[in-house]
Design an enzyme around this catalytic site. Sequence first.
Site, PDB file in Angstrom:
ATOM      1  N   GLY A  22       0.787  -1.224   0.000  1.00  0.00           N
ATOM      2  CA  GLY A  22       0.000   0.000   0.000  1.00  0.00           C
ATOM      3  C   GLY A  22       0.820   1.274   0.000  1.00  0.00           C
ATOM      4  N   SER A  23       2.087   1.227  -0.446  1.00  0.00           N
ATOM      5  CA  SER A  23       2.882   2.459  -0.413  1.00  0.00           C
ATOM      6  C   SER A  23       2.368   3.486  -1.432  1.00  0.00           C
ATOM      7  CB  SER A  23       4.363   2.161  -0.641  1.00  0.00           C
ATOM      8  OG  SER A  23       4.597   1.721  -1.955  1.00  0.00           O
ATOM      9  N   ASN A  24       1.867   3.029  -2.569  1.00  0.00           N
ATOM     10  CA  ASN A  24       1.271   3.987  -3.517  1.00  0.00           C
ATOM     11  C   ASN A  24      -0.025   4.570  -2.971  1.00  0.00           C
ATOM     12  OD1 ASN A  24       2.773   4.298  -6.218  1.00  0.00           O
ATOM     13  ND2 ASN A  24       2.959   2.112  -5.730  1.00  0.00           N
ATOM     14  N   HIS A  58       2.434   0.709 -13.167  1.00  0.00           N
ATOM     15  CA  HIS A  58       3.219  -0.489 -13.461  1.00  0.00           C
ATOM     16  C   HIS A  58       4.701  -0.147 -13.316  1.00  0.00           C
ATOM     17  CE1 HIS A  58       4.079  -4.403 -15.178  1.00  0.00           C
ATOM     18  NE2 HIS A  58       5.021  -3.822 -15.890  1.00  0.00           N
ATOM     19  N   VAL A 110      -3.280  -6.656 -20.964  1.00  0.00           N
ATOM     20  CA  VAL A 110      -2.504  -6.661 -19.712  1.00  0.00           C
ATOM     21  C   VAL A 110      -1.455  -5.549 -19.787  1.00  0.00           C
ATOM     22  CG1 VAL A 110      -0.930  -7.986 -18.249  1.00  0.00           C
ATOM     23  CG2 VAL A 110      -2.865  -9.124 -19.344  1.00  0.00           C
ATOM     24  N   ALA A 167      10.031   6.750  -7.498  1.00  0.00           N
ATOM     25  CA  ALA A 167       9.493   7.408  -8.699  1.00  0.00           C
ATOM     26  C   ALA A 167       7.969   7.247  -8.766  1.00  0.00           C
ATOM     27  CB  ALA A 167      10.148   6.823  -9.947  1.00  0.00           C
ATOM     28  N   GLU A 168       7.474   6.067  -8.425  1.00  0.00           N
ATOM     29  CA  GLU A 168       6.017   5.832  -8.458  1.00  0.00           C
ATOM     30  C   GLU A 168       5.287   6.799  -7.537  1.00  0.00           C
ATOM     31  OE1 GLU A 168       5.540   1.093  -9.515  1.00  0.00           O
ATOM     32  OE2 GLU A 168       5.403   1.666  -7.421  1.00  0.00           O
TER      33      GLU A 168
HETATM   34  C1  GAR Z   1       3.982  -1.205  -7.253  1.00  0.00           C
HETATM   35  O1  GAR Z   1       5.361  -1.247  -7.522  1.00  0.00           O
HETATM   36  C2  GAR Z   1       3.197  -1.286  -8.546  1.00  0.00           C
HETATM   37  O2  GAR Z   1       3.852  -0.692  -9.620  1.00  0.00           O
HETATM   38  C3  GAR Z   1       3.092  -2.779  -8.723  1.00  0.00           C
HETATM   39  O3  GAR Z   1       2.857  -3.280  -7.445  1.00  0.00           O
HETATM   40  C4  GAR Z   1       3.540  -2.452  -6.495  1.00  0.00           C
HETATM   41  C5  GAR Z   1       2.599  -2.152  -5.361  1.00  0.00           C
HETATM   42  O4  GAR Z   1       3.293  -1.572  -4.289  1.00  0.00           O
HETATM   43  N1  GAR Z   1       2.021  -3.104  -9.617  1.00  0.00           N
HETATM   44  C6  GAR Z   1       2.123  -4.043 -10.545  1.00  0.00           C
HETATM   45  O5  GAR Z   1       3.105  -4.734 -10.715  1.00  0.00           O
HETATM   46  C7  GAR Z   1       0.872  -4.216 -11.416  1.00  0.00           C
HETATM   47  N2  GAR Z   1       1.187  -4.918 -12.615  1.00  0.00           N
HETATM   48  P1  GAR Z   1       2.479  -0.872  -3.106  1.00  0.00           P
HETATM   49  O6  GAR Z   1       1.449  -1.896  -2.583  1.00  0.00           O
HETATM   50  O7  GAR Z   1       3.522  -0.574  -2.076  1.00  0.00           O
HETATM   51  O8  GAR Z   1       1.807   0.359  -3.656  1.00  0.00           O
END
Ligand code: GAR
Length: 209
Positions: A17-19, A116, A151, A180-181
Amino acid sequence: MASEHKFRLGILGSGKGSNFVAIAGACASGEIPAGVALVLSDVEGSGILTHARERNLPARFISPGKFRTKLDEDAERAFVGALQEARVDLIVLAGFMRVLKGEFLRAFEGRIVNIHPSLLPSFPGLAAWQQALDHGVKVTGCTVHFVDAGVDAGPIIGQQTVPVRDHDTPDSLIQRIHTAEHELYPKCVAAIARGEISVQGRRVVWKKN
Ligand code: GAR
């Protein structure tokens, strides 16, 4: 917090859940002119649900059903129903590790975004950072895109690059991609909430660019 007239986000995740934390923080600070109306997860006890509850945001686990990589029919109906009931304007996938299909996509056409961990169309699918290391690319990054029936394939809203260093490990690279995300995703969601982007075929146009 979401109020009557505010743009309403429904956030789906399966993991840490960091995003979600970055987006919820940007909503709270006003960087994103929106409120988090609902957080849903297919994983009971996932970090994203804990983070949402710590912030007093509505958060629910919904069982994904019998499949490993997608929602079954009952689960799809339950996810769609909960999001419609919460009157969400935009669905934000934040580490949601199941492919969304027919009914879900039809119910929220053009209103689902995903992040992604690669520069799409390179390295779709699982463990994109490992794919980047295996391929030996010198630059990778992250991509925010609209979700369609493919996908990791819908129109690209934004991308941010990240260098791949000679001695990177999967851990060191994914950490740099995560940083970066957490910058890119709030910017993209804010632009959508402000009505500052339009989709013209494959191209997403930022009105302020
Ligand atoms: C993130 O790095 C996101 O880009 C990836 O899952 C992670 C979730 O991290 N998503 C995918 O790979 C989707 N194809 P988070 O739970 O810490 O936000």
